[in-house]
Design an enzyme around this catalytic site. Structure first.
Site, short mmCIF file in Angstrom:
data_model
loop_
_atom_site.label_atom_id
_atom_site.label_comp_id
_atom_site.label_asym_id
_atom_site.label_seq_id
_atom_site.Cartn_x
_atom_site.Cartn_y
_atom_site.Cartn_z
N HIS A 17 -80.43 -30.71 14.44
CA HIS A 17 -80.83 -31.80 13.54
C HIS A 17 -81.83 -31.30 12.50
CE1 HIS A 17 -79.10 -34.35 16.70
NE2 HIS A 17 -78.97 -35.26 15.76
N HIS A 61 -86.52 -31.76 22.17
CA HIS A 61 -86.83 -30.42 21.67
C HIS A 61 -88.31 -30.14 21.80
CE1 HIS A 61 -83.00 -29.17 20.00
NE2 HIS A 61 -82.86 -30.36 19.44
#
Length: 90
Positions: A17, A61
């Site tokens: 992303h 993340h």
């Protein structure tokens, strides 16, 4: 398949992303001639930071994952932009 993707327990390097947002929104800021250049760059940076931060906040993340992703996306954008022979419009 969707359940596995939504409940995956593990972190990946780099964040896809963050990489994609840096490349796409950076390219949009460079390519479009709407408004002032500085405003376009600031808006793109704000979106990229929001995407990267959201990946850390929701816990999918680590900070290093998104930092590497942003750097990779920015590097990719720089290479493609340079090889295309385009120039940043102002």
């Amino acid at each position: 398949m969707w359940e596995r993707a939504a409940t995956a327990d593990g972190f990946t390097l780099p964040s896809g992303h963050a990489t994609g947002s840096a490349a796409v929104y950076g390219a949009a800021a460079l390519a479009f001639e709407v408004g002032r250049r500085r405003v376009r760059y600031a808006a793109a940076a704000l979106v990229v930071v929001a995407v990267a931060l959201s990946r850390v906040v929701i816990g999918v993340h680590y900070l290093t994952d998104v930092l590497v992703g942003v750097a990779l996306g920015g590097g990719y954008l720089a290479v493609v932009w340079t090889l295309s022979g385009a120039s940043a419009s102002g």
